[in-house]
Design an enzyme around this catalytic site. Structure first.
Site, PDB file in Angstrom:
ATOM      1  N   SER A 130     -28.773 -17.372 -41.864  1.00 51.44           N
ATOM      2  CA  SER A 130     -29.569 -17.758 -40.687  1.00 51.44           C
ATOM      3  C   SER A 130     -30.225 -19.129 -40.795  1.00 51.44           C
ATOM      4  CB  SER A 130     -30.659 -16.722 -40.421  1.00 51.44           C
ATOM      5  OG  SER A 130     -30.092 -15.542 -39.930  1.00 51.44           O
TER       6      SER A 130
ATOM      7  N   TYR B 205     -38.310 -13.942 -38.315  1.00 48.81           N
ATOM      8  CA  TYR B 205     -38.234 -12.657 -37.633  1.00 48.81           C
ATOM      9  C   TYR B 205     -39.655 -12.177 -37.301  1.00 48.81           C
ATOM     10  CZ  TYR B 205     -33.805 -13.342 -39.943  1.00 48.81           C
ATOM     11  OH  TYR B 205     -32.663 -13.900 -40.407  1.00 48.81           O
TER      12      TYR B 205
ATOM     13  N   VAL C  91     -30.575 -14.202 -44.774  1.00 47.11           N
ATOM     14  CA  VAL C  91     -30.412 -12.977 -45.564  1.00 47.11           C
ATOM     15  C   VAL C  91     -29.692 -13.209 -46.884  1.00 47.11           C
ATOM     16  CG1 VAL C  91     -30.505 -11.333 -43.652  1.00 47.11           C
ATOM     17  CG2 VAL C  91     -28.305 -12.310 -44.352  1.00 47.11           C
TER      18      VAL C  91
ATOM     19  N   TYR D 134     -19.683 -18.651 -34.952  1.00 46.73           N
ATOM     20  CA  TYR D 134     -20.999 -18.250 -35.480  1.00 46.73           C
ATOM     21  C   TYR D 134     -20.887 -17.686 -36.904  1.00 46.73           C
ATOM     22  CZ  TYR D 134     -25.434 -15.714 -35.789  1.00 46.73           C
ATOM     23  OH  TYR D 134     -26.655 -15.229 -36.190  1.00 46.73           O
TER      24      TYR D 134
END
Lengths: 304, 304, 304, 304
Positions: free
Chosen positions: C64, C240, C258, C189
């Protein structure tokens, strides 16, 4: 070197030309009478200079801006124990703030939404001898101004019509996250929100958040680390579900109130307060937001 | 021809062998003292026969079962205007019932969840001369029994600790869906829920819902169409987020209460009431649900 | 003057003594093989000095973290038009991120949650000639390092098991907020997320966000105002539902992945990258968070 | 004795005078071409009599009505194991059906919402040798009519534009509640929904639900208890977030489809099917709902 006075005056002029000034909060009847065309802006630097334009000496109801002052007092009194009862995350949710309390079992998302501010009020009621009087004295000390006062009519007005706050306090109580009686906490909270201050007074009261916890009178109230945390919370949670927008467009920690005030600050540099009573659809001062955008665009100052 | 007495006795025997009887509601201190091992079941047919087993003559707190009686009285008083203030859809949502009020702007999903029942209570307070007395008389008339009464200690107990109901009522008030003061509505509502009745009395009181609106004393209170609607609401909304399960397993319109009672009925045929104070994790009587499942399995009777 | 090298080494030593290192992400099978005990930290100042401790030259999957690089490229390509398709508010909601897309009719809350990042990916697919190749070259340019590459196995692994991303992309498509075919956007992606970089390379790649939009090779990619906005989004949305916590405890704009990496920066001063593959229950690197907390505590540096 | 033919004709006449006929579903392009003024109604009693008015012999796309037939086939094949993968509660939630899957960790609320129907489709794909062919034969058997068929264009149309169903299926897959590949399940599901039938054929196909599980050809497909459960689910969940309204106004178990069809039934008595392609804002046939309300008002028949 920036000419703050000239910048504030330019912003004042720009703002005064705008017709669509937002909508004055009417859910508190006492607030509905405010003149929509008032506008004030005031800046205080850490080296003691002050600058102002427009109605920066007029009093207005600071409302939710008081939540930051209550939070700092609570941190001074009980320290990190606060975070057992309230979280530090943005709520992200405009439309159902009571549901969040349910989903998260009575732990409000942060101390700047109403539910979190009620928990902070409960902490102050438990830890101050004469809560309303002591809190008022705290604000007077921060602002170095003994003339600051509650507007009791505004507080009374909220007491009669603030059903959503009663709902919130009772819901917190049902989750055992309110130790004092609902009525007592709300009486304190409605007074806290009913503080009347000028832009100039607010710039003084928030001085400690730009100055590592030391207020104007050079008294250390909270630690530098606590100040950083309060500033972080203002940045991420200070503008309801427009916090991201404010960080994005203005880039300063700050807090708004439905009275139309906004206080923002650049650590180690200055505190800036703006007031324009008309609100946008997120409940933040429409022209206040715009004035601060213009300010950081013109000065190129921001924490980012 | 079905031997109802034998069936009820068999069910009673089956139930008495079960150890895991659920958990008695303790959030109302007065309810926590009930003996978990009590169990009563009672059936009244439309042709006037009655059958019972176990503690069907013992009084218990009917709690939410009262919502159906309040609804029928409100329909008698103001007719279809009710549906401007409350909807008729299942809530489907165990975990955040206050949020639903927010999302749907003050219109409760149905009259059998707490928020909807508070709106109904508000209607009764507005339309009855002496609300508590008149409602009690209504229930006494339906059940043809003047001994029925409120348990004031239970009502008082709720008044002191029912913070979630205070939250709900205030939230409704904030959406202008409560016309009387919160305290007045809740005082009525807590009494309504604190009615004490036996299985036998409840079978009589619900007789009109199996009998096209005519009560035991042959007085027409509501129209046949209104009865059908109340039965439809019981079926879709009578068991919180276990309504589908009850329709699926039992297949009768019914209503439960946290006192451990359940009343169910087969239109034109009978009313059946069961009582066992231990609740399952959805807040419905654990063994009451089981008893009714056994009943419809044995008799093969259901609306489906 | 701060001795960064000594500070990083002390942190490295502190961290190496900790047993509870979190849980390595296993939902992407390729990531599950990573050695939990690796730890790297690296800092690059704007005046060109670099400092490192531990495994700061080992490659890991940036996941991410790539969203920030994709966002900056999209801003470079299409400017403020991005904000018609994605908002800038914190999501605040751990447990139902797809529901947010529904509630908000296909407009993701911000470009750093998966749904927002998919919209950004869609923009890149539409505006780059050879999307995967061009984006790789962009990152290589930023980091001034042509050895950087995608790990195709990781991308393939996501392609086979990334059902939630397929769900999200299809939901966006149903709201007309994805112009290219779902498979094409996801292929891009998954590659973007499968970039492998070292702490040292990431410190270089993020240099432009501390340097007003100018990369290491002194090329201006985005304006200073755009940089401020990206930093504001990182601060409010980069972690997040732990974004508030990170702002509160660390006080720097940053982004986690992650794979266990976190990049953070102090505008005009430095970029710091840390990597420890074990995650906490919010999906952020457990020891990475801790290392950065120690760093800002020791250095007293933060934007607040 | 009721004169069903006269009643259906009166309803047909009443309906034909209404101008505001709702909106024809356009999200499936193939459905958008249907003539809004068509209206058919058909009733079949258990003693073999049939009655009809209007276009009751015209074919239309049964869409979600097929979910009940798929459910009954799945219950026939795997019995009560279904309920490990799907619940039986009303969803109660119009606006965020994907979020429910997230909140409830991949277990759909009931088999009649899309997510639940996809789980049922997955079960059929796993348990039928030639899923599409076998399911078609099942429906032909129930309706005793070999001319029934899929409309492949409608199925293909859904396949190209049914992004929300793709999102849902992928989300279920991410929770391990879909065993077959997403594409395979959706291909089956889109065909199932693309069945074309007349009112008359649907009245025959649903005969078993009014007849204890025995179809027209006197073959027992499911047990009486299973029939009761399916009827209970239709009543509580058959009309999206208008299920309560339908139970309240009509009082029969039933199921609607976006093609404008509704099938309802009174156990042991009759099946009634109505078709009018214009939908209300909840996605149910506007005039179909009205026709059934008039029917139960005129006949005073309902399960309540």
């Amino acid at each position: 070197m920036l000419d703050y006075q000239a910048i504030l005056e330019t912003i004042h002029q720009n703002i005064s030309k705008i017709d669509n000034r937002g909508i004055v909060a009417s859910y508190i009847p006492e607030l509905a009478h405010v003149n929509k065309n008032t506008f004030g802006i005031h800046l205080r630097t850490l080296d003691g200079k002050t600058f102002g334009a427009g109605d920066f000496q007029k009093h207005f109801s600071i409302q939710s801006i008081s939540k930051v002052l209550a939070l700092s007092k609570a941190m001074e009194l009980v320290g990190e124990d606060i975070w057992k009862r309230v979280d530090v995350e943005p709520s992200g949710n405009p439309f159902n703030y009571l549901s969040l309390i349910e989903v998260e079992k009575g732990i409000p998302r942060n101390p700047l939404i109403n539910s979190g501010a009620l928990v902070i009020a409960d902490i102050l009621v438990s830890n101050l001898k004469n809560p309303k009087e002591d809190f008022l004295n705290y604000v007077r000390t921060l602002a170095d101004d003994k003339s600051i006062n509650y507007n009791n009519n505004v507080a009374l007005s909220e007491k009669k019509t603030g059903f959503k706050n009663y709902a919130t306090a009772n819901l917190l109580k049902s989750f055992n996250n309110l130790t004092n009686p609902v009525d007592v906490v709300l009486d304190f909270y409605f007074h806290q929100c009913a503080l009347e201050m000028t832009c100039s007074q607010l710039s003084k009261a928030f001085y400690l958040f730009a100055n590592k916890g030391c207020c104007l009178q050079n008294k250390l109230h909270i630690t530098n680390q606590q100040v950083k945390r309060i500033n972080a919370i203002m940045l991420t949670c200070g503008f309801y579900d427009e916090a991201g927008e404010f960080a994005f467009e203005v880039g300063l920690p700050g807090k708004s109130g439905v009275g139309g005030g906004i206080v923002a600050l650049l650590p180690k540099e200055f505190v800036i307060t703006v007031w324009s009573p008309g609100l946008n659809n997120k409940g933040n001062s429409k022209l206040g937001m715009l004035a601060l955008e213009q300010f950081t665009t013109k000065t190129k100052l921001s924490i980012f």
